[in-house]
Design an enzyme around this catalytic site. Structure first.
Site, PDB file in Angstrom:
ATOM      1  N   ARG A 335       0.798  -1.230   0.000  1.00 34.95           N
ATOM      2  CA  ARG A 335       0.000   0.000   0.000  1.00 34.95           C
ATOM      3  C   ARG A 335       0.832   1.281   0.000  1.00 34.95           C
ATOM      4  NH1 ARG A 335      -4.935  -0.847   2.681  1.00 34.95           N
ATOM      5  NH2 ARG A 335      -5.861  -2.717   1.832  1.00 34.95           N
ATOM      6  N   ASP A 491      -8.200   1.903  12.702  1.00 35.75           N
ATOM      7  CA  ASP A 491      -6.965   2.394  13.321  1.00 35.75           C
ATOM      8  C   ASP A 491      -7.220   3.447  14.394  1.00 35.75           C
ATOM      9  OD1 ASP A 491      -5.014   0.947  12.030  1.00 35.75           O
ATOM     10  OD2 ASP A 491      -4.936   2.301  10.312  1.00 35.75           O
TER      11      ASP A 491
HETATM   12  C1  GLC Z   1      -6.447   2.461   6.484  1.00 35.82           C
HETATM   13  C2  GLC Z   1      -5.484   1.383   6.927  1.00 35.82           C
HETATM   14  C3  GLC Z   1      -6.217   0.133   7.328  1.00 35.82           C
HETATM   15  C4  GLC Z   1      -7.312   0.423   8.330  1.00 35.82           C
HETATM   16  C5  GLC Z   1      -8.218   1.527   7.818  1.00 35.82           C
HETATM   17  C6  GLC Z   1      -9.233   1.962   8.874  1.00 35.82           C
HETATM   18  O1  GLC Z   1      -7.043   2.093   5.282  1.00 35.82           O
HETATM   19  O2  GLC Z   1      -4.573   1.090   5.880  1.00 35.82           O
HETATM   20  O3  GLC Z   1      -5.330  -0.793   7.889  1.00 35.82           O
HETATM   21  O4  GLC Z   1      -8.027  -0.745   8.573  1.00 35.82           O
HETATM   22  O5  GLC Z   1      -7.454   2.653   7.463  1.00 35.82           O
HETATM   23  O6  GLC Z   1      -8.646   2.598   9.938  1.00 35.82           O
END
Ligand code: GLC
Length: 803
Positions: A335, A491
């Site tokens: 990513r 996150d």
């Molecule tokens: C971003 C992160 C992912 C996470 C998402 C929600 O896309 O790359 O890991 O699950 O945010 O926070």
């Protein structure tokens, strides 16, 4: 308003208004070398990793935007006028006459100006022979459409970068004196004094008529790439220097009779002695055409493994082309390279990679397997995954090196983070990803493969899965629900010892996959033991999390409920709503209520909000989410990645119309006429779209690098169209809009091609009442291993077996 159109026959998105509000990007490269390139040829490229292997420089968040790039200038040697083949950097104010075509792993820039038509194709050939140096080609064609002979200078230009991105952006007292240029064998060479044997080259197919090796000499003081001194001077000066900012600028002079077209090829690559000469030899005009054809065949093969022919044009366009392309790019490049993720990180995000690999094993079985094995090695023996790690840590080559005389204290050599930084969901995604891989390939033997843990010991793939489950079943809080730890999928929801409904539901779903494998492989003891634990977790969820209208999102560490219908903000959350259904925890009555509440609270014309209303008051017990602006990212935006979870939930409830309503809201292709609002690629899902609580409601942000690509593909193909490989058969159980008469699709699975035709004469949304395989009534669709087979399904009201 729209800026471009889809050319389905050529598999291109054609941007004929290049002055769109934001850059529209594309990705080049399918192996070691990669590039992210805008519709104005701005962008950068790298080898192996964008953090440690940067080849060209990018000025993130800079002005003018998206520079520098891999640019080509044309100069009329009689009048002195010059311009670039892409509108930026030197196309002037007026974008008329410019066009960009983004294709699968190539982009073409076209311009018609001053009696000349020119095009520049960027591509990175596949390295068919492992000895071939990776190279990017700038394939330029210039045609004289005036009625007089013309003398035209063609100048290719790239700005080199120090390989390590941080080093390139800091401590100039070192970095400006360790990269230098040279000119050998018709190529500008960039060498990094600290890194022996590593050289970049910029060459062209014929010997150049001039060159520059430093930015100062080509651009000149107080100028930019819009008005380089090198194009205003009569000739390039041939400057090279040890130190400074090395660039590659090469000029070729062409004489063009009226109607005549000539082609110039530039090569950008890395390699040792003789690499430029090898590039010239392998990629002459014919070699370059062959490379483009190889890329076309590479994608043709992948796209041919699942093809949908439904009454929904944009769904077909997405599933047959752009959605799969985006999902593949995530698996290939992880990513960390875009104009947003500007390459400051290396390696794999645990949960992201596991989900990416789970969604497209049919198109990318080898790469998915490689990713799964890397993730298994990134799992610690306690069962959780290393949230962000570099597989190179565990490979022979060891740490990536970035040589520098600057003293930088090293970190703990073990690289193993403790449970404090473990995310509660990371390793759980690995289980469905592993099981989907085996369902796709039938490779059950692989489950016995021994793979080391990140810290100590090794186990079979099967035992790795059990470790992940054991970890999660042990990490429960006071309500008996799994803890949220550092974060769950979200996150910004940082619950620590608080409890996460999302993780509990995911644990149930992961266990379902594990149980399916255990039953099919005759591992009855595991099936019984984990089946019982799963039922226990389901009961706890039903008991502790049902809030009367929907399931809670969880509890803070001090026991406060999150996502209750009685709360004022952060009332409803998409993750827990969708997963309560997908995990099979919600009863049918509860499911009805939950889906109705999703529609009432979370639906917008641009997709489903992640939570509503947005949080406005800071609450660190809930997490960072409460510190994010309302309507942005994880706080009340339309976060794309979980949207397909709701499509799956709707399909599980038999609501095909609802699933399609949500699918349509998020589908990028549906937004092509609303680009003044969307302001992002209409061929790529974006990480999020500004939510209702934000002034820019509907504006999409962060294209390409998002888990929504894989999940949208997974949900649409496996649940909406309903084509799901199992251990010993292929399931086709569609959930479609009632208005559809049916659809057709082709699925290549374990060596055979299945031509599936679904009829829906009674206009139901779900339910299969008759199945024929190769013209005969059948109970199930078997593994054929070879040949072409017809599968005919009839949907209908009579409660039939869902086969
Ligand atoms: C971003 C992160 C992912 C996470 C998402 C929600 O896309 O790359 O890991 O699950 O945010 O926070």
């Amino acid at each position: 308003m729209k800026y471009g159109t889809f050319d389905d026959r050529k598999r291109e998105y054609v941007i004929d208004r290049v002055d769109c509000p934001q850059s529209l990007t594309n990705y080049l490269g399918t192996q070691r070398m990669g590039a992210v390139i805008s519709h104005n040829a701005g962008g950068y490229c790298w080898l192996d990793t964008p953090e440690y292997g940067r080849i060209t420089r990018f000025r993130p968040n800079g002005l003018p935007t998206d520079g520098p790039g891999h640019w080509v200038y044309l100069k009329d040697e009689e009048t002195g006028e010059y311009w670039s083949v892409s509108w930026q950097p030197a196309g002037g104010e007026d974008p008329t006459g410019y066009r960009c075509r983004h294709g699968l792993s190539y982009s073409v820039f076209e311009c018609a100006r001053n009696g000349l038509e020119a095009s520049q194709t960027l591509l990175i050939p596949r390295e068919a022979d492992p000895g071939t140096d990776p190279v990017e080609i700038l394939d330029v064609r210039v045609r004289n459409v005036s009625d007089r002979e013309r003398r035209i200078g063609v100048v290719g230009y790239v700005e080199f970068s120090f390989h390590h991105i941080s080093f390139d952006n800091e401590n100039f007292q070192m970095s400006l004196y360790c990269a230098g240029s040279d000119y050998r064998d018709g190529a500008v060479i960039c060498d990094l004094r600290y890194e022996e044997g590593e050289e970049e080259f910029f060459a062209s197919d014929g010997m150049p008529d001039g060159f520059e090796g430093t930015r100062d000499a080509f651009i000149g003081p107080y100028r930019t790439e819009r008005n380089p001194l090198g194009l205003e001077r009569k000739a390039l000066t041939g400057t090279v220097e040890k130190g400074g900012n090395p660039v590659g600028a090469l000029k070729r002079c062409l004489a063009l009779a009226p109607g005549e077209e000539k082609r110039v090829l530039f090569y950008l690559g890395r390699g040792g002695e003789g690499a430029a000469a090898r590039a010239r030899a392998v990629y002459d005009a014919e070699g370059c055409d062959r490379a483009l054809e190889e890329l076309r065949r590479f994608w043709e093969d992948k796209l041919g493994r699942f093809r949908a022919d439904t009454p929904h044009e944009n769904m077909n366009r997405s599933l047959n082309l752009w959605n799969l392309y985006q999902a593949e790019i995530n698996v290939l490049f992880s990513r960390f390279s875009s104009f947003i993720e500007v390459g400051g990180r290396t390696g794999l995000g645990y949960r992201d990679t596991a989900q990416d690999a789970m969604c497209i094993p049919h198109a990318e079985p080898d790469m998915c397997l490689k990713r799964l094995e890397q993730l298994l090695h990134g799992q610690v023996s306690a069962g959780y995954g290393l949230h962000l790690f570099d597989p190179a840590w565990f490979e022979e080559a060891g740490d990536r090196d970035s040589a520098s005389p600057t003293v930088v204290p090293g970190m703990d050599a073990s690289r193993i983070h403790g449970i404090r930084d473990a995310c509660a969901d990371d390793a759980l995604w690995l289980i469905p990803a592993i099981v989907e891989y085996v369902r796709e390939t039938g490779n059950t033997a692989w489950l016995e493969t021994k793979i080391p843990y990140a810290d100590a010991g090794e186990d079979s793939v099967w035992e790795h899965m059990k470790r992940a489950l054991d970890f999660s079943y042990a990490q429960v809080g006071s309500h008996g629900i799994t803890k949220g730890l550092r974060a769950d999928w979200n996150d910004c929801l940082n619950l620590g010892g608080g409890e996460s409904a999302m993780v509990a539901f995911l644990l149930i779903w992961a266990t379902e996959h594990f149980l399916d494998a255990a039953r099919n492989l005759g591992r009855t003891a595991d099936a019984e033991a984990y089946g019982a634990r799963m039922e226990g977790m389901k009961e706890a969820c039903r008991r502790e999390l049902w809030d009367g209208e929907w399931y809670l999102r969880g509890f803070t560490a001090d026991g406060r409920p999150i996502g209750s219908h009685t709360a004022e903000e952060g009332k409803m959350h998409l993750e827990s709503a969708a997963w309560s259904v997908v995990s099979g925890t919600a009863t049918p009555e509860q499911t009805e209520r939950i889906l109705a509440a999703v529609d009432a609270w979370l639906y917008t014309p641009y997709g489903l909000l992640l939570n509503a209303p947005s949080f406005t008051k800071r609450d660190d017990g809930v997490g960072f989410i409460t510190r994010v602006y309302p309507g942005v990212k994880e706080n009340g935006a339309i976060f794309s990645h979980p949207n397909p979870w709701a499509w799956v939930a709707a399909c599980m409830a038999g609501q095909g119309d609802l699933a399609m309503k949500y699918y349509d809201a998020l589908l990028p292709e549906n937004q092509n006429d609303r680009m003044e609002i969307r302001q992002a690629e209409p061929y790529s899902y974006c990480q999020f779209i500004m939510g209702r609580d934000h002034s820019a409601f509907g504006r999409a942000r962060h294209p390409f690098m998002t888990g929504s690509a894989g999940w949208a593909y997974y949900a649409a193909t496996r649940y909406m169209l309903g084509v799901r490989p199992e251990f010993h058969s292929l399931t086709v159980d569609p959930c479609i809009p009632a208005a559809w008469d049916g659809f057709e699709c082709v699925r290549v699975w374990r060596g055979a091609e299945y031509r599936i035709s679904v009829r829906n004469p009674e206009h139901v949304q779900k339910g299969v009442v008759a199945l024929k395989v190769d013209g005969r009534a059948a109970e199930f669709i078997p593994v054929f291993r070879e040949g072409v087979h017809d599968v005919e399904l009839q949907m209908g009201k009579r409660k039939g077996r869902n086969v």
